[in-house]
Structures are given as structure tokens and as C-alpha cells.
Design a protein around this motif. Structure first.
Motif, mmCIF file in Angstrom:
data_model
loop_
_atom_site.group_PDB
_atom_site.id
_atom_site.type_symbol
_atom_site.label_atom_id
_atom_site.label_comp_id
_atom_site.label_asym_id
_atom_site.label_seq_id
_atom_site.Cartn_x
_atom_site.Cartn_y
_atom_site.Cartn_z
ATOM 1 N N GLY A 90 0.762 -1.178 -0.120
ATOM 2 C CA GLY A 90 0.121 -0.105 0.030
ATOM 3 C C GLY A 90 0.805 1.305 -0.072
ATOM 4 O O GLY A 90 0.282 2.187 -0.004
ATOM 5 N N ILE A 91 2.200 1.176 0.012
ATOM 6 C CA ILE A 91 3.165 2.149 -0.034
ATOM 7 C C ILE A 91 3.093 3.052 1.112
ATOM 8 O O ILE A 91 4.205 3.233 1.728
ATOM 9 C CB ILE A 91 2.941 3.084 -1.362
ATOM 10 N N ASN A 92 1.940 3.621 1.622
ATOM 11 C CA ASN A 92 2.121 4.563 2.711
ATOM 12 C C ASN A 92 0.970 4.131 3.725
ATOM 13 O O ASN A 92 -0.253 4.242 3.514
ATOM 14 C CB ASN A 92 1.669 5.992 2.316
ATOM 15 N N PRO A 93 1.495 3.566 4.804
ATOM 16 C CA PRO A 93 0.246 3.043 5.890
ATOM 17 C C PRO A 93 -0.224 4.117 6.666
ATOM 18 O O PRO A 93 -1.238 3.956 7.410
ATOM 19 C CB PRO A 93 1.263 2.239 6.853
ATOM 20 N N ASN A 94 0.369 5.581 6.551
ATOM 21 C CA ASN A 94 -0.199 6.619 7.436
ATOM 22 C C ASN A 94 -1.030 7.605 6.666
ATOM 23 O O ASN A 94 -1.714 8.512 7.371
ATOM 24 C CB ASN A 94 0.797 7.373 8.213
ATOM 25 N N LYS A 95 -1.494 7.433 5.469
ATOM 26 C CA LYS A 95 -2.135 8.271 4.586
ATOM 27 C C LYS A 95 -2.943 7.513 3.352
ATOM 28 O O LYS A 95 -2.060 6.389 2.638
ATOM 29 C CB LYS A 95 -1.244 9.311 4.108
ATOM 30 N N GLU A 99 -1.329 5.176 -4.721
ATOM 31 C CA GLU A 99 -0.259 4.469 -5.116
ATOM 32 C C GLU A 99 -0.430 3.108 -4.575
ATOM 33 O O GLU A 99 -0.657 2.719 -3.363
ATOM 34 C CB GLU A 99 1.207 5.088 -4.827
ATOM 35 N N PHE A 100 -0.198 1.934 -5.438
ATOM 36 C CA PHE A 100 0.048 0.574 -4.449
ATOM 37 C C PHE A 100 0.848 -0.252 -5.522
ATOM 38 O O PHE A 100 0.769 -0.032 -6.931
ATOM 39 C CB PHE A 100 -1.131 0.013 -4.328
ATOM 40 N N ASP A 101 1.351 -1.150 -5.134
ATOM 41 C CA ASP A 101 2.111 -2.404 -5.934
ATOM 42 C C ASP A 101 1.535 -3.728 -5.742
ATOM 43 O O ASP A 101 0.941 -4.092 -4.515
ATOM 44 C CB ASP A 101 3.717 -2.599 -5.307
ATOM 45 N N LEU A 102 1.445 -4.462 -6.779
ATOM 46 C CA LEU A 102 1.174 -5.894 -6.854
ATOM 47 C C LEU A 102 2.310 -6.973 -7.278
ATOM 48 O O LEU A 102 2.836 -6.670 -8.366
ATOM 49 C CB LEU A 102 0.007 -6.205 -7.813
#
Length: 284
Positions: A90-95, A99-102
Motif C-alpha cells: 500500500g506504499i503509505n500506511p499513514n495516509k 499508489e500501490f504495488d502488486l
């Protein structure tokens, strides 16, 4: 018809699958394109979809669907079963970010969703679907493993074929399947996921689509107005040009007449001067 309904109708219903979610995405980083690629960048829209088969045993599938320019139909270009999914980043756990990666067994795709809300919807539904799928699969395998010894005992000592020994070896080496790793994802999408969160994200995605459609409509109206203004300006310019040409032609015709008039005036002045001089001469 919405894009999700159209994708479900064109791609998944004919394959006897049920679509769970579809999110429009674009690549976060440029991917090297093959020189044999038939289309160039910007000629299609890409969607990441999650679906499940209607036939048993159920399969959870992640698909890449595209809609090429000039067509209204959707085409599935790639697909992976959930066993090939290794990680969702999920790239950013705080916001909440788009953006994301699979990460799959043989490839890594880096995406940007059309909005943060749509990415959150995808991650939450995919997480729940993976949990349900793996729990169901693990339960069926455990049940089969528990029933195995009873079946072997009922078969008796005569049933000691190599096949049954292979089955026993497989049962001994049985490992409960693991859920794909979800990293850098807010807890509200995974551990603390709830139906209310999903409803909120769907509302956000709906309002984002509504805002984008209004902006696109305003841009189309502005472009149309500018085109009409350019057309009107072009028409006025044509009229002015024709008037200038007509005036030029008229001026060309008036120039000889003006020259003749000036010659006659000059001759009249000379005649008047001569008459005046003669009048003075005879007066003396």
C-alpha cells in the motif's frame, strides 16, 4: 452503463465469473515497451479487477482489463490466480494515497489508482476475498486430510499400492496455505476493516467520479465555446478582408479620376491667372 457494469458484462459473465471490484489505474513508472507493441501510450484505459469463478472449486482471479481507444468493449489482457499473488504493497500506511504495488510470482506491477478512495476499495475487497478464499481452501484440505486415515483403515492391508502411499506422503507434507502479504496498508483496510469503511470509500469514489465528470464536461463546453469563437472570429475576419479588398479596388479606380480632377483644377488656376494679368494690362 457504468464502467464496472460494462466490464462485468463484456469480460466476466461470458467466462462464468463474478466480478468483485474493478478500479481504473495507470502505471506509476514507465515500463519499457516492446518495439512490436501495436499501440502507443495513451491509446487505452487500464483496469485492475478481482473476480471469482462460479464453478467449484472456486478460483480467485486478479485480472488486467483494457479498453482501447475507438472501441466501447473491454478486453482481458492478463490474469493471475491468487496463488500467484505474493504481496500487496500500500506504499503509505499513514495516509490514503492512490499508489500501490502488486507483487506476483513472475512480475511486479506498480500502479496509481484514479483516486485514493478507489485504491482503498480495491485493497479492502482483495484482502477480504483472500481471507475467505484461503480459509475455505484450508478448511477443505484439513477436512480431506482428516478423512484420509479412516479411508485407508477401511480399505484394509491389501490396499498398499504405490498410489495410496503417495497420497499418504502428500497428507504428511500438507501445509496450510498462507494469506498473501499485505504491507504498508492502513489497519482500517485489513485488520480493522469494516463494512462502514467500505461504504465511506465507495461514497468518496462516487463523488470523485462525479467531480471528474463535471470538470470534463466544463472543459468540453469551454473547448466548444472557444471553437465557436474562433469560427465567429474567422467569419468576421473574412468579412473585413473582403471589405478591404473592395475598398482597395475602389481606391484603384478613384486614383485616375483624382489625378484628372487635380489637372483640371491646376489648368483652371492657370487660366484665371492669365485672365487676371490680361485684365490688368488692358486696364492700363
Amino acid at each position: 452503463m457504468s464502467s464496472q457494469s460494462a466490464i462485468n458484462k463484456d469480460v466476466f459473465i461470458p467466462c462464468n465469473e463474478r466480478m468483485l471490484v474493478a478500479v481504473e489505474v495507470r502505471r506509476r513508472k514507465k515500463k519499457r515497451m516492446s518495439f512490436l507493441s501495436p499501440v502507443s501510450k495513451g491509446d487505452y484505459a487500464t483496469f485492475i479487477c478481482v473476480s471469482v469463478t462460479n464453478t467449484r472449486p472456486h478460483q480467485l482471479i486478479i485480472s488486467k482489463v483494457k479498453r482501447f481507444s475507438g472501441t466501447s468493449t473491454f478486453t482481458r489482457t492478463s490474469q493471475w490466480v491468487v496463488e500467484q499473488l505474493r504481496q500487496v504493497n500500500g506504499i503509505n500506511p499513514n495516509k490514503d494515497s492512490p499508489e500501490f504495488d502488486l507483487v506476483f510470482v513472475n512480475t511486479v506491477d506498480q500502479w496509481v489508482a484514479s483516486s485514493a478512495a478507489e485504491k482503498c476499495i480495491l485493497v479492502q475487497i482483495l484482502y477480504r476475498a483472500c481471507q475467505t478464499y484461503w480459509e475455505g481452501k484450508a478448511g477443505s484440505l484439513v477436512k480431506t486430510n482428516r478423512q484420509g486415515p479412516h479411508q485407508v483403515a477401511e480399505a484394509g492391508p491389501s490396499d498398499s499400492s504405490p498410489l495410496s502411499r503417495t497420497q499418504q506422503a502428500r497428507r504428511k507434507s500438507f501445509v496450510v496455505p498462507r494469506l498473501p502479504e499485505f504491507i504498508n496498508c492502513p489497519s482500517k483496510l485489513t485488520g480493522d476493516a469494516s463494512t462502514m469503511n467500505l461504504f465511506i470509500y465507495r461514497c468518496k469514489a462516487f463523488f470523485n467520479h462525479l467531480k471528474n465528470s463535471i470538470i470534463a464536461q466544463q472543459r468540453r463546453s469551454l473547448s466548444k465555446g472557444q471553437a465557436e469563437a474562433r469560427a465567429a472570429g474567422g467569419a468576421v475576419g473574412n468579412v473585413v478582408h473582403r471589405m478591404n479588398v473592395a475598398l482597395g479596388e475602389r481606391g484603384d479606380r478613384l486614383t485616375p479620376a483624382e489625378d484628372k480632377t487635380l489637372g483640371l483644377v491646376h489648368a483652371a488656376h492657370q487660366l484665371a491667372d492669365n485672365a487676371h494679368k490680361r485684365a490688368l494690362k488692358y486696364a492700363k
